[in-house]
Design a protein around this motif. Structure first.
Motif, PDB file in Angstrom:
ATOM      1  N   LEU A 143       0.803  -1.224   0.000  1.00 26.86           N
ATOM      2  CA  LEU A 143       0.000   0.000   0.000  1.00 26.86           C
ATOM      3  C   LEU A 143       0.840   1.281   0.000  1.00 26.86           C
ATOM      4  CD1 LEU A 143      -2.846  -0.962   2.507  1.00 26.86           C
ATOM      5  CD2 LEU A 143      -2.951  -0.866   0.015  1.00 26.86           C
ATOM      6  N   ALA A 144       2.076   1.210   0.441  1.00 20.78           N
ATOM      7  CA  ALA A 144       2.902   2.422   0.543  1.00 20.78           C
ATOM      8  C   ALA A 144       3.033   3.142  -0.795  1.00 20.78           C
ATOM      9  CB  ALA A 144       4.274   2.076   1.109  1.00 20.78           C
ATOM     10  N   PRO A 145       3.371   2.466  -1.902  1.00 21.49           N
ATOM     11  CA  PRO A 145       3.464   3.183  -3.184  1.00 21.49           C
ATOM     12  C   PRO A 145       2.131   3.780  -3.617  1.00 21.49           C
ATOM     13  CG  PRO A 145       4.566   1.070  -3.324  1.00 21.49           C
ATOM     14  CD  PRO A 145       3.796   1.053  -2.039  1.00 21.49           C
ATOM     15  N   VAL A 146       1.034   3.044  -3.323  1.00 21.20           N
ATOM     16  CA  VAL A 146      -0.281   3.558  -3.703  1.00 21.20           C
ATOM     17  C   VAL A 146      -0.596   4.841  -2.953  1.00 21.20           C
ATOM     18  CG1 VAL A 146      -2.761   3.046  -3.753  1.00 21.20           C
ATOM     19  CG2 VAL A 146      -1.095   1.239  -4.258  1.00 21.20           C
ATOM     20  N   LEU A 147      -0.287   4.866  -1.663  1.00 23.92           N
ATOM     21  CA  LEU A 147      -0.541   6.051  -0.861  1.00 23.92           C
ATOM     22  C   LEU A 147       0.329   7.233  -1.330  1.00 23.92           C
ATOM     23  CD1 LEU A 147      -0.812   4.407   2.683  1.00 23.92           C
ATOM     24  CD2 LEU A 147      -2.667   5.306   1.273  1.00 23.92           C
ATOM     25  N   LEU A 148       1.577   6.943  -1.675  1.00 24.89           N
ATOM     26  CA  LEU A 148       2.468   8.017  -2.153  1.00 24.89           C
ATOM     27  C   LEU A 148       1.966   8.609  -3.456  1.00 24.89           C
ATOM     28  CD1 LEU A 148       5.995   6.487  -1.348  1.00 24.89           C
ATOM     29  CD2 LEU A 148       4.880   8.428  -0.229  1.00 24.89           C
ATOM     30  N   VAL A 149       1.520   7.747  -4.391  1.00 25.07           N
ATOM     31  CA  VAL A 149       1.019   8.237  -5.677  1.00 25.07           C
ATOM     32  C   VAL A 149      -0.260   9.033  -5.469  1.00 25.07           C
ATOM     33  CG1 VAL A 149       0.044   7.524  -7.898  1.00 25.07           C
ATOM     34  CG2 VAL A 149       2.088   6.390  -7.006  1.00 25.07           C
ATOM     35  N   THR A 150      -1.130   8.530  -4.581  1.00 22.52           N
ATOM     36  CA  THR A 150      -2.380   9.253  -4.313  1.00 22.52           C
ATOM     37  C   THR A 150      -2.107  10.618  -3.699  1.00 22.52           C
ATOM     38  OG1 THR A 150      -3.511   7.131  -3.951  1.00 22.52           O
ATOM     39  CG2 THR A 150      -4.596   9.137  -3.123  1.00 22.52           C
ATOM     40  N   GLY A 151      -1.170  10.684  -2.777  1.00 19.82           N
ATOM     41  CA  GLY A 151      -0.811  11.974  -2.162  1.00 19.82           C
ATOM     42  C   GLY A 151      -0.232  12.948  -3.169  1.00 19.82           C
ATOM     43  N   ALA A 152       0.604  12.436  -4.074  1.00 18.52           N
ATOM     44  CA  ALA A 152       1.202  13.297  -5.086  1.00 18.52           C
ATOM     45  C   ALA A 152       0.132  13.843  -6.027  1.00 18.52           C
ATOM     46  CB  ALA A 152       2.253  12.519  -5.877  1.00 18.52           C
ATOM     47  N   LEU A 153      -0.839  12.982  -6.403  1.00 17.70           N
ATOM     48  CA  LEU A 153      -1.909  13.442  -7.291  1.00 17.70           C
ATOM     49  C   LEU A 153      -2.784  14.487  -6.603  1.00 17.70           C
ATOM     50  CD1 LEU A 153      -2.992  10.051  -8.930  1.00 17.70           C
ATOM     51  CD2 LEU A 153      -1.733  11.930  -9.991  1.00 17.70           C
ATOM     52  N   LEU A 154      -3.083  14.289  -5.330  1.00 18.17           N
ATOM     53  CA  LEU A 154      -3.888  15.262  -4.597  1.00 18.17           C
ATOM     54  C   LEU A 154      -3.158  16.598  -4.478  1.00 18.17           C
ATOM     55  CD1 LEU A 154      -5.380  13.010  -1.762  1.00 18.17           C
ATOM     56  CD2 LEU A 154      -6.592  14.013  -3.713  1.00 18.17           C
ATOM     57  N   HIS A 155      -1.849  16.533  -4.217  1.00 20.90           N
ATOM     58  CA  HIS A 155      -1.055  17.775  -4.107  1.00 20.90           C
ATOM     59  C   HIS A 155      -1.005  18.502  -5.453  1.00 20.90           C
ATOM     60  CE1 HIS A 155       1.994  20.539  -2.696  1.00 20.90           C
ATOM     61  NE2 HIS A 155       2.714  20.264  -3.790  1.00 20.90           N
TER      62      HIS A 155
END
Length: 243
Positions: free
Chosen positions: A13-25
């Motif tokens: 889940l860590a990469p998924v969370l990082l990608v999601t955070g980057a997209l939100l930012h």
């Protein structure tokens, strides 16, 4: 053991969370940029003078010195220069986009013949001065720094910017002076003619006085006296010694 404590699940889940955070930012930054681009209903701006007192004095002087040219104010150098390689245009624009001269002298066809800077109280930064001097010198344009308290002569600056010789400039100045004198003489002659006509109209009723005749010497003498203008041609032609 808790479900979230499994190492394999965290690693998954860590990469998924990082990608999601980057997209939100990224989405948040895009919304901020769009909000900045929106035109406000009420602009938070006021008008101001385009030149300060020092610049205004030099501006008026330049307008008289280059009466046959246009004096542009605070024109960016990117308006009258062009990169030799088109693909390098954006790079040079980023470097020179904010560089301008206080005054730019150009001909009626839009061709620039030289630039001048009026320094502020703090002066002109050395790097900026060197940049503009080297740029314009290599482009074949004179670059001067002037102050209102120490202006060059009209002959000097026109000789530098236009290549005029002092003799040619003197002849032009004399021609302008002669035109001004001729215009003043014409205006004076017109004013005197109007005054003479007014005086003649004021004395015209004398001919209708009782007892006056066409051959009355008094009337004819008075008419002849007002016929000639004593300002341009003195009536008394007798020569006499000046006291």
């Amino acid at each position: 053991m808790s479900f979230w404590s499994e190492p394999w699940l965290i690693a998954l889940l860590a990469p998924v969370l990082l990608v999601t955070g980057a997209l939100l930012h990224r989405h948040w930054e895009a919304r901020k940029a769009k909000a900045r681009r929106q035109i406000p209903k009420q602009w938070p701006l006021d008008t101001r003078a385009i030149a300060n007192t020092e610049e205004l004095t030099v501006w008026h002087w330049l307008s008289r010195a280059f009466y046959d040219h246009h004096v542009m104010i605070k024109l960016p150098v990117t308006r009258f220069t062009l990169p030799r390689e088109k693909q390098e245009g954006m790079d040079w624009y980023r470097l020179l986009g904010s560089v301008y001269c206080t005054f730019t002298i150009c001909r009626t066809d839009g061709r620039v013949i030289g630039c001048l800077d009026v320094p502020s109280r703090a002066g002109i930064p050395r790097s900026s001065r060197q940049l503009k001097h080297s740029l314009q010198t290599q482009c074949g344009l004179p670059y001067w720094v002037v102050r209102s308290s120490n202006l060059p002569t009209v002959t000097e600056i026109r000789a530098e910017f236009l290549g005029e010789t002092p003799t040619a400039q003197i002849l032009k100045e004399r021609e302008l002076e002669e035109r001004a004198i001729i215009a003043a003489q014409n205006n004076l002659r017109s004013a005197l003619t109007r005054q003479r006509n007014n005086r003649q109209s004021d004395f015209s009723p004398l001919s209708s006085w009782p007892g006056s005749t066409t051959g009355d010497s008094r009337v004819s003498d008075m008419g002849s006296e007002w016929q000639d203008n004593s300002f341009l041609i003195p009536l008394d032609s007798r020569k006499g010694e000046l006291l």
